[in-house]
Scaffold this active site. Structure first.
Site, PDB file in Angstrom:
ATOM      1  N   LYS A  87      -8.425  12.306   3.178  1.00 24.06           N
ATOM      2  CA  LYS A  87      -7.781  11.296   2.330  1.00 24.06           C
ATOM      3  C   LYS A  87      -6.479  10.755   2.915  1.00 24.06           C
ATOM      4  O   LYS A  87      -6.127   9.590   2.721  1.00 24.06           O
ATOM      5  CB  LYS A  87      -7.527  11.874   0.937  1.00 24.06           C
ATOM      6  CG  LYS A  87      -8.780  12.189   0.136  1.00 24.06           C
ATOM      7  CD  LYS A  87      -9.552  10.931  -0.213  1.00 24.06           C
ATOM      8  CE  LYS A  87     -10.719  11.212  -1.153  1.00 24.06           C
ATOM      9  NZ  LYS A  87     -11.470   9.981  -1.484  1.00 24.06           N
ATOM     10  N   GLU A 109      -5.132   7.078  -8.391  1.00 32.57           N
ATOM     11  CA  GLU A 109      -6.041   7.896  -9.186  1.00 32.57           C
ATOM     12  C   GLU A 109      -6.469   9.092  -8.348  1.00 32.57           C
ATOM     13  O   GLU A 109      -6.408   9.041  -7.119  1.00 32.57           O
ATOM     14  CB  GLU A 109      -7.267   7.085  -9.609  1.00 32.57           C
ATOM     15  CG  GLU A 109      -8.411   7.047  -8.606  1.00 32.57           C
ATOM     16  CD  GLU A 109      -8.113   6.347  -7.291  1.00 32.57           C
ATOM     17  OE1 GLU A 109      -8.714   6.724  -6.259  1.00 32.57           O
ATOM     18  OE2 GLU A 109      -7.278   5.423  -7.285  1.00 32.57           O
ATOM     19  N   SER A 376     -15.289  17.014   5.223  1.00 29.21           N
ATOM     20  CA  SER A 376     -14.213  16.138   4.749  1.00 29.21           C
ATOM     21  C   SER A 376     -13.024  16.852   4.144  1.00 29.21           C
ATOM     22  O   SER A 376     -11.954  16.258   3.985  1.00 29.21           O
ATOM     23  CB  SER A 376     -14.778  15.137   3.730  1.00 29.21           C
ATOM     24  OG  SER A 376     -15.375  15.819   2.642  1.00 29.21           O
TER      25      SER A 376
END
Length: 396
Positions: A87, A109, A376
């Protein structure tokens, strides 16, 4: 002049928002397309990726998992990024852009909390106020990440409406943005939302696939046969897939969250069971009830618990460039446990879906195949979920 074609991936994407948000989105698009061509911006971004995020991340040969499955498996180690997931590749880019635009406040969010942590981290780095909206249900599931966000200086606002998960957190962000258009920048965490967000997030995350292509060619002297990644909104998957889009010998497999089973309503498999519709400003595949209302979703992983998918994935499905499959909660737990025990790597529950699906479907691959899986994120945040499942198994 707006280039409307640029808003779409085939028939998917677009900008379906209230008129009050058009100014924000036009301002964002104008600045993004300006700075993405600016050598100083690119240089600063890449410097932060190297010195702060820790890129490039390794392409790791998982020897024991490979032996277990019967073919070569490489893991793209996004779990080794600063903050523990991919991210931050995107938040560094967006918050740097926001700072250059003169914005004083960042909103975001989050579902699993990793995007929230990454946004809070980038805001601390650049000295900008950070507000994160998070569903009440997800705050319980991911309490460690809630604490991390607060420790980094972010204000975490619980969302108590709807299913109290990621969908509802995005709704609250859009409401906030409408009423604070002048000084606020909305950092979206996945390849979702109205144009230009799917394009922006994909471009920042494509560093994953660019590195993977370079690394696999150095190691194997050829491209992989398969790329596999989990898909919720789909940022890690599209980040891996996009740089290989024109390499037709490379098959792409996205693994959606099957929850309690796709023949129930307790899943989040938008591409598998959804229909084309509009959600959060984009045209894509959406899970809906028979009356057209958004379906309540379920996944053991908060990061995949979303009733739609990025429009570029919808496009990939429509042209047959990628195949989308499903892994249920039990398969994700299998992936979590088997990677931990075989490789000493504890994955987040999101990429554990991809690992579990690969293990359960190993017979569909040949012994000569080379498979790259996007790992990830790391599994620290999910230890309590797995521990509770283990306790229930012992009790039964």
């Amino acid at each position: 002049m707006r280039n409307i074609k640029q808003w779409y991936f085939g028939n998917f994407g677009g900008r379906f928002v209230p008129e009050t948000l058009y100014f924000c989105l036009d301002e964002l698009a104008c600045n993004y397309f300006r700075y993405i061509k600016d050598k100083n911006f690119i240089s600063h971004y890449r410097t932060y990726l190297t010195n702060f995020v820790g890129r490039p991340t390794p392409l790791y040969f998982a020897s024991k998992l490979s032996e277990y499955c019967g073919f070569k498996i490489y893991l793209k180690r996004e779990d080794l990024c600063h903050t523990g997931a991919h991210k931050i590749n995107n938040t560094i880019g967006q918050v740097l852009l926001a700072k250059l635009m003169g914005k004083k406040r960042i909103i975001a969010e989050t579902g699993a909390g990793q995007h929230g942590v990454a946004t809070a981290t980038a805001c601390a780095l650049f000295g900008i106020k950070c507000v994160v909206y998070m569903g009440e249900e997800d705050m319980v599931r991911q309490e460690i990440n809630v604490y991390r966000m607060k420790l980094l200086g972010a204000e975490v606002i619980p969302v108590k409406t709807g299913s109290r998960t990621l969908k509802d957190a995005i709704n609250e962000c859009l409401r906030d943005w409408v009423t604070n258009v002048n000084d606020t920048f909305y950092v979206i965490g996945s390849v979702v939302g109205p144009h230009p967000y799917p394009l922006i997030v994909r471009n920042f995350q494509s560093v994953i696939g660019k590195e993977t292509k370079k690394q696999i060619l150095q190691i194997e002297k050829k491209l992989p046969n398969y790329l596999i990644a989990c898909v919720g909104g789909g940022s890690n998957a599209i980040g891996l897939f996009y740089p290989f889009f024109y390499d037709k010998t490379v098959a792409m497999i996205g693994v959606e969250a099957g929850g309690k089973g796709i023949n129930t309503s307790m899943h989040a498999a938008s591409l598998t069971k959804g229909r084309v519709g509009i959600l959060h400003g984009m045209k894509t595949y959406v899970l809906t009830e028979n009356n057209g209302q958004i379906q309540t979703t379920h996944s053991i992983s908060a990061g995949l618990d979303y009733p739609a998918v990025g429009p570029e994935h919808a496009y990939y499905k429509s042209i047959g460039r990628a195949k989308y499959v499903v892994a249920d909660d039990d398969t994700a737990v299998l992936g979590f446990e088997i990677l931990s025990k075989l490789e000493g790597i504890t994955p987040a529950l999101e990429p554990a879906h991809a690992i579990g699906w690969l293990v359960r479907n190993k017979k569909m691959f040949n012994s000569t195949d080379i498979v790259v899986v996007c790992l990830s994120g790391r599994g620290d945040k999910d230890i309590n979920i797995i521990r509770n499942i283990s306790h229930k198994r012992c009790e039964t």
